[in-house]
Design an enzyme around this catalytic site. Sequence first.
Site: not given
Ligand code: 5GP
Length: 111
Positions: A29-30, A84, A90-91, A97, A99
């Site tokens: 994750d970034i 999420n 919280g998506q 994906h 986590h």
């Molecule tokens: P969500 O909030 O949808 O459950 O998780 C999305 C996740 O994707 C977040 O934790 C966010 O930091 C990660 N993320 C978003 N854009 C990128 C990206 O371009 N590269 C990587 N490696 N992670 C990303």
Amino acid sequence: MDCIFCKIARGEVPCDKVLETEGVLAFRDINPQAPTHVLVIPKKHIRGVHEAAPGDGLEELLLAAAEVARQEGIEKGGYRLVINTGQQGGQTVDHLHVHVLGGRSMAWPPG
Ligand code: 5GP
Ligand code: ZN
């Protein structure tokens, strides 16, 4: 399609890859929320588990998440898998994906 995870899956956007199988990609994750924070995605664009059908590789996705935990050395101490889903879930990226979070104690209930 303008989906960041599809672009990562196609290799158009770089990622820190952790594991790859035929249908699944795992990368860091970034914006990590724990010492280990890896995202496991199906290469195919599916918005969430509610859109998935038999044959879409959900089993492969979860098994890959478990393999990531083994690879990262967090299997023994314990870890958390999070999906999420939707706005209140919280998506923020509309591509399914998982986590994989570990390396510290997790709180419950989640915020
Ligand atoms: P969500 O909030 O949808 O459950 O998780 C999305 C996740 O994707 C977040 O934790 C966010 O930091 C990660 N993320 C978003 N854009 C990128 C990206 O371009 N590269 C990587 N490696 N992670 C990303
Ligand atoms: Zn996508």
